[in-house]
Design a protein around this motif. Structure first.
Motif, mmCIF file in Angstrom:
data_model
loop_
_atom_site.group_PDB
_atom_site.id
_atom_site.type_symbol
_atom_site.label_atom_id
_atom_site.label_comp_id
_atom_site.label_asym_id
_atom_site.label_seq_id
_atom_site.Cartn_x
_atom_site.Cartn_y
_atom_site.Cartn_z
ATOM 1 N N LYS A 166 3.332 -9.585 -2.438
ATOM 2 C CA LYS A 166 3.201 -8.903 -1.220
ATOM 3 C C LYS A 166 2.559 -7.599 -1.407
ATOM 4 C CE LYS A 166 6.314 -11.336 1.801
ATOM 5 N NZ LYS A 166 6.331 -12.682 1.128
ATOM 6 N N ARG A 167 2.919 -6.830 -2.762
ATOM 7 C CA ARG A 167 2.274 -5.812 -2.899
ATOM 8 C C ARG A 167 0.634 -5.805 -3.206
ATOM 9 N NH1 ARG A 167 1.880 -0.349 -2.095
ATOM 10 N NH2 ARG A 167 4.120 0.089 -2.689
ATOM 11 N N GLU A 170 -0.851 -6.455 0.202
ATOM 12 C CA GLU A 170 -1.140 -5.020 0.843
ATOM 13 C C GLU A 170 -2.250 -4.315 0.467
ATOM 14 O OE1 GLU A 170 1.606 -0.981 1.672
ATOM 15 O OE2 GLU A 170 2.800 -2.805 1.193
ATOM 16 N N LEU A 173 -5.597 -5.895 1.536
ATOM 17 C CA LEU A 173 -5.747 -6.082 2.820
ATOM 18 C C LEU A 173 -5.995 -4.445 3.455
ATOM 19 C CD1 LEU A 173 -3.173 -8.470 4.127
ATOM 20 C CD2 LEU A 173 -5.810 -8.892 3.979
ATOM 21 N N THR A 174 -5.182 -3.676 2.766
ATOM 22 C CA THR A 174 -5.488 -2.163 3.271
ATOM 23 C C THR A 174 -6.403 -1.407 2.543
ATOM 24 O OG1 THR A 174 -3.841 -1.203 1.946
ATOM 25 C CG2 THR A 174 -3.127 -2.218 4.028
ATOM 26 N N ASP A 176 -5.773 0.639 0.369
ATOM 27 C CA ASP A 176 -5.153 2.249 0.457
ATOM 28 C C ASP A 176 -4.747 2.372 -1.008
ATOM 29 O OD1 ASP A 176 -5.520 2.362 3.059
ATOM 30 O OD2 ASP A 176 -3.077 2.073 3.623
#
Length: 279
Positions: A166-167, A170, A173-174, A176
């Motif tokens: 999940k990290r 993330e 997808l972001t 960031d």
């Protein structure tokens, strides 16, 4: 002893510096800070040449992957990619990069990333692909291609093998950034230290590795990556075979004798030839 790298960029400036000390520690330094050490044709070719040379060097013990400038590596150069809107060109670029990444994993010696500044997209991939990574406190990491409409598919391969799913998703997808402390918590890097202590932290890992038999390290590294892709029963079977091969090596025999005799092992000073990998 120092050996300069021969690979040159289009501007006849070296994009990779290679040094090798008397201990067999090879340092590969990305040396294109004006382009944030982007993984263009010249850099990828230089890295591949250097990794291939290490693979053929029986005296090599450790590789340190470092970089010049404010960035460790910003990944592929999007300007170059925009200038070549051809599927064949893109396939060749990503195949070239993937081959280099796999070469890191297949080396019989550990590869340590020494990370300062940013490591983005394929640069983050490069950190994740290395066996170990030490980061300065100011380092930051991102799989930022999504900001430009490009999902970081190839960087996802080692990323999801380093950090929880999940990290990783993330980050992908972001796009960031995560800071060095988060990267440490999530498992992307092994250690985070002040910038002025970065070299000492890398050297601490290097010295620890140099204190171990080369053959055992080579067998262990190969097995580590092979068994990771298998089911548990097949992994145990492969690991058992690898340990049996490892135990036949003179260094392991000496270690067992030393344990039985309650003394420190007397490793051979010369680099050992690793036994064949078990597949």
């Amino acid at each position: 002893m120092t050996e300069p790298a021969a690979s040159l960029s289009a501007a006849d400036a070296p994009v990779l510096h290679t040094t090798r000390d008397a201990r067999g520690v090879v340092t590969l330094t990305l040396a294109d800070p004006a382009r944030l050490n982007a993984l263009g044709d010249g850099m990828l070719a230089a890295l591949q040449q250097a990794l291939d040379a290490v693979a053929q060097d029986p005296q090599a013990r450790v590789v340190v992957l470092a970089a010049q400038g404010k960035a460790f590596c910003a990944g592929h150069d999007l300007k170059d990619m925009a200038a070549h809107p051809e599927a064949a060109w893109y396939r060749r670029l990503f195949a070239q990069c993937s081959r280099m990444m796999v070469s890191i994993q297949r080396l019989p010696v550990p590869v340590i990333a020494r990370v300062q500044g940013i490591a983005t997209a394929a640069g983050c991939q490069l950190v994740a692909q290395c066996d170990l990574a030490v980061a300065a406190e100011g380092a930051r990491f991102a799989t930022s291609g999504i900001h430009y409409g490009l999902f970081c598919s190839t960087p996802s391969v080692p990323l999801v093998r380093n950090v929880p799913a999940k990290r990783a998703m993330e980050m992908l997808l972001t796009g960031d950034f995560i800071d060095a402390r988060t990267a440490l918590t999530e498992g992307l890097v092994n250690r985070v230290v002040p910038a002025e202590a970065l070299d000492d932290a890398v050297e601490s890992l290097v010295r620890s590795i140099l204190g171990k038999p080369r053959a055992a390290v080579a067998v262990g590294k190969a097995l580590f990556y092979q068994q990771r892709e298998l089911g548990v029963e097949a992994a145990y079977q492969l690991a058992g075979q690898a340990m049996a091969v490892n135990m036949m090596d003179e260094a392991a025999q000496e270690g067992a004798r030393a344990f039985a005799e309650k003394r420190a092992p007397a490793w051979k000073a010369a680099a050992e030839t690793p036994p064949p990998a078990t597949r």
